[in-house]
Design a protein around this motif. Structure first.
Motif, PDB file in Angstrom:
ATOM      1  N   ASP A  49      67.751 -78.417  73.091  1.00  0.00           N
ATOM      2  CA  ASP A  49      66.426 -78.048  74.297  1.00  0.00           C
ATOM      3  C   ASP A  49      66.809 -76.579  74.962  1.00  0.00           C
ATOM      4  O   ASP A  49      68.170 -76.633  74.973  1.00  0.00           O
ATOM      5  CB  ASP A  49      66.680 -78.816  74.686  1.00  0.00           C
ATOM      6  CG  ASP A  49      65.152 -79.580  75.567  1.00  0.00           C
ATOM      7  OD1 ASP A  49      64.279 -77.859  75.932  1.00  0.00           O
ATOM      8  OD2 ASP A  49      65.005 -80.209  76.414  1.00  0.00           O
ATOM      9  N   ASP A 116      66.132 -73.360  66.632  1.00  0.00           N
ATOM     10  CA  ASP A 116      65.989 -71.819  66.135  1.00  0.00           C
ATOM     11  C   ASP A 116      67.183 -71.231  67.428  1.00  0.00           C
ATOM     12  O   ASP A 116      66.688 -69.432  66.637  1.00  0.00           O
ATOM     13  CB  ASP A 116      64.065 -72.006  66.398  1.00  0.00           C
ATOM     14  CG  ASP A 116      63.568 -72.407  65.349  1.00  0.00           C
ATOM     15  OD1 ASP A 116      64.504 -72.476  64.326  1.00  0.00           O
ATOM     16  OD2 ASP A 116      62.230 -72.923  65.948  1.00  0.00           O
ATOM     17  N   GLN A 253      63.768 -68.788  75.218  1.00  0.00           N
ATOM     18  CA  GLN A 253      62.495 -69.521  75.445  1.00  0.00           C
ATOM     19  C   GLN A 253      61.209 -69.257  74.403  1.00  0.00           C
ATOM     20  O   GLN A 253      60.958 -70.621  73.493  1.00  0.00           O
ATOM     21  CB  GLN A 253      61.881 -68.015  77.007  1.00  0.00           C
ATOM     22  CG  GLN A 253      60.167 -69.239  76.475  1.00  0.00           C
ATOM     23  CD  GLN A 253      59.719 -70.907  77.614  1.00  0.00           C
ATOM     24  OE1 GLN A 253      61.276 -71.161  78.376  1.00  0.00           O
ATOM     25  NE2 GLN A 253      58.957 -71.634  76.908  1.00  0.00           N
ATOM     26  N   TRP A 256      62.578 -71.287  71.426  1.00  0.00           N
ATOM     27  CA  TRP A 256      62.348 -72.969  71.451  1.00  0.00           C
ATOM     28  C   TRP A 256      61.097 -73.720  71.385  1.00  0.00           C
ATOM     29  O   TRP A 256      61.107 -73.869  71.237  1.00  0.00           O
ATOM     30  CB  TRP A 256      62.663 -72.881  72.624  1.00  0.00           C
ATOM     31  CG  TRP A 256      62.923 -74.497  73.461  1.00  0.00           C
ATOM     32  CD1 TRP A 256      63.530 -75.141  73.062  1.00  0.00           C
ATOM     33  CD2 TRP A 256      62.153 -75.098  74.189  1.00  0.00           C
ATOM     34  NE1 TRP A 256      63.459 -76.864  73.453  1.00  0.00           N
ATOM     35  CE2 TRP A 256      62.933 -76.280  74.458  1.00  0.00           C
ATOM     36  CE3 TRP A 256      61.184 -74.475  75.045  1.00  0.00           C
ATOM     37  CZ2 TRP A 256      61.972 -77.437  75.364  1.00  0.00           C
ATOM     38  CZ3 TRP A 256      61.142 -75.240  76.052  1.00  0.00           C
ATOM     39  CH2 TRP A 256      60.586 -76.581  76.294  1.00  0.00           C
ATOM     40  N   ASN A 257      60.231 -72.664  71.833  1.00  0.00           N
ATOM     41  CA  ASN A 257      58.657 -73.492  72.399  1.00  0.00           C
ATOM     42  C   ASN A 257      57.411 -71.794  73.130  1.00  0.00           C
ATOM     43  O   ASN A 257      58.524 -71.562  74.567  1.00  0.00           O
ATOM     44  CB  ASN A 257      58.334 -74.376  73.154  1.00  0.00           C
ATOM     45  CG  ASN A 257      57.338 -74.934  73.082  1.00  0.00           C
ATOM     46  OD1 ASN A 257      56.462 -74.136  73.392  1.00  0.00           O
ATOM     47  ND2 ASN A 257      57.263 -75.827  72.073  1.00  0.00           N
ATOM     48  N   TYR A 258      56.824 -71.357  73.054  1.00  0.00           N
ATOM     49  CA  TYR A 258      56.664 -69.862  73.379  1.00  0.00           C
ATOM     50  C   TYR A 258      55.603 -70.687  75.100  1.00  0.00           C
ATOM     51  O   TYR A 258      56.184 -69.847  76.060  1.00  0.00           O
ATOM     52  CB  TYR A 258      55.641 -69.338  72.082  1.00  0.00           C
ATOM     53  CG  TYR A 258      55.070 -68.397  73.753  1.00  0.00           C
ATOM     54  CD1 TYR A 258      56.005 -66.552  73.448  1.00  0.00           C
ATOM     55  CD2 TYR A 258      53.906 -68.017  74.120  1.00  0.00           C
ATOM     56  CE1 TYR A 258      55.655 -65.544  74.266  1.00  0.00           C
ATOM     57  CE2 TYR A 258      53.661 -67.198  74.362  1.00  0.00           C
ATOM     58  CZ  TYR A 258      55.006 -66.056  74.459  1.00  0.00           C
ATOM     59  OH  TYR A 258      54.586 -64.688  75.299  1.00  0.00           O
ATOM     60  N   ASP A 259      55.129 -71.592  74.398  1.00  0.00           N
ATOM     61  CA  ASP A 259      54.080 -72.086  76.066  1.00  0.00           C
ATOM     62  C   ASP A 259      54.620 -73.223  76.395  1.00  0.00           C
ATOM     63  O   ASP A 259      54.580 -73.403  77.384  1.00  0.00           O
ATOM     64  CB  ASP A 259      53.064 -72.509  74.955  1.00  0.00           C
ATOM     65  CG  ASP A 259      52.347 -71.297  74.068  1.00  0.00           C
ATOM     66  OD1 ASP A 259      52.457 -70.045  74.725  1.00  0.00           O
ATOM     67  OD2 ASP A 259      51.561 -71.415  73.540  1.00  0.00           O
ATOM     68  N   ARG A 260      55.435 -73.727  76.296  1.00  0.00           N
ATOM     69  CA  ARG A 260      55.843 -74.979  76.833  1.00  0.00           C
ATOM     70  C   ARG A 260      56.630 -74.883  77.633  1.00  0.00           C
ATOM     71  O   ARG A 260      57.592 -73.645  78.100  1.00  0.00           O
ATOM     72  CB  ARG A 260      57.206 -76.104  75.650  1.00  0.00           C
ATOM     73  CG  ARG A 260      57.511 -77.305  76.406  1.00  0.00           C
ATOM     74  CD  ARG A 260      57.785 -78.125  75.175  1.00  0.00           C
ATOM     75  NE  ARG A 260      58.536 -79.508  75.453  1.00  0.00           N
ATOM     76  CZ  ARG A 260      59.221 -79.956  75.377  1.00  0.00           C
ATOM     77  NH1 ARG A 260      59.523 -79.440  73.609  1.00  0.00           N
ATOM     78  NH2 ARG A 260      59.681 -81.552  74.607  1.00  0.00           N
TER      79      ARG A 260
END
Length: 330
Positions: A49, A116, A253, A256-260
């Motif tokens: 995370d 990632d 970011q 990890w996750n572009y939108d979250r």
């Protein structure tokens, strides 16, 4: 005319002397602040995370803290350490040791997962972890500075369990132990039902050793951490700051996750150390059951402080202020 010049000369001498005295006084005032910075060890599973990175950034950018070392835990501890080395190097903090914990990728498929975020530092070699097991490093620092070191644990607690096995008295030398650990009254996403919190259920035996180690631990559980998010507006401010530290968080970011919106679980644990006025806690007796739930046992002698409240708006305000005012760089 001569008297006028003499007066001006005398006045300039007084101004110069006053400036020197003021500068000396300011230096004398600042020196004790540096000497009394709180010593911390940061034990983390950086790379899964993104909240670990936010927590590390808060630690490094806080002038009141002296980071003795960053230790990595759970799964691919070497890749986690490489990522920590990259971040510290970019921020001009080469002197902070990075130490690998025991590799536990054989535990299960999830522990062996190549996150990632590891790609951020995949080929980085300018700074390397020190050649010492994390358990020995933590033990060494606690015995070197008895009663002075705050241990901040924000990952699965294998390193803590290994330390307890290696030297049962060492963790008792800590000034304080603060852990992002557990779910007592509230679960993920604010659910009124407690959940099996990640840092607990991925290694239940280690978690049981941790809660029963005889040290009064302060828990920043889901009860407070699940409410703190870095929303799009928060991240946009970081992006506009354009410093090595804020750019690193923005760069991680999309890996990890572009939108979250990240939930800043681990940064909250650091915040409990920095800003205790923003939190409320209650004493309790904590156990871990075989399924990985943290339980509060009534009518038992308290062995912990449980976080029950956070002033989320003020926390995010202070967090942003630290990120915006720091100037860490090589």
């Amino acid at each position: 005319m001569r008297r006028l010049l003499q007066r001006i000369g005398v006045q300039l001498m007084f101004i110069l002397a006053a400036s020197i005295l003021t500068a000396t006084a300011q230096q004398q005032t600042r020196t004790p602040v540096r000497e009394t910075r709180m010593k911390v060890i940061f034990d983390c599973d950086l790379g899964d995370d993104i909240d670990d990175a936010y927590a590390l950034a808060l630690l490094c950018a806080s002038p009141d803290l002296e980071v003795l070392g960053v230790t990595t835990c759970y799964g691919r501890t070497d890749d986690r350490a490489r990522l920590a080395c990259q971040l510290l190097y970019d921020w001009g903090l080469d002197s902070i040791p990075v130490v690998m914990g025991r590799d536990t990728r054989q535990m299960n498929e999830r522990a062996n997962w190549y996150a990632d975020q590891f790609h951020y530092a995949k080929n980085f070699t300018h700074k390397k972890p020190i050649q010492q097991p994390a358990v020995d490093f933590i033990r060494e620092q606690l015995r070197k500075y008895p009663g002075q070191v705050t241990v901040i644990s924000v990952g699965p607690v294998q390193n803590m369990a290994d330390l307890i096995k290696r030297d049962p008295e060492a963790l008792k030398l800590a000034k304080r132990v603060v852990a992002m650990f557990g779910s007592f009254h509230i679960g993920y996403n604010g659910s009124p039902t407690p959940d099996k919190e990640w840092n607990v259920f991925v290694d239940v035996p280690a978690a049981k050793q941790f809660v029963n180690c005889g040290v009064p631990i302060t828990y920043a559980g889901l009860d407070v951490t699940t409410f703190v998010k870095a929303d799009a507006a928060f991240r946009q401010k970081l992006l506009m700051r354009q410093s090595p530290l804020t750019s690193a968080l923005c760069g991680l970011q999309p890996l990890w996750n572009y939108d979250r919106d990240p939930v800043l679980y681990d940064a909250v644990a650091v915040g409990m150390v920095l800003w205790p006025d923003l939190f409320k806690t209650q004493p309790g007796h904590v156990t871990v059951d075989d399924a990985g739930y943290t339980r509060l046992v009534a009518n038992q002698t308290p062995n912990a402080e449980i976080s029950t409240y956070i002033d989320t708006p003020k926390f995010l305000e202070r967090l942003m202020r630290v990120y915006m005012t720091q100037n860490l760089r090589r």
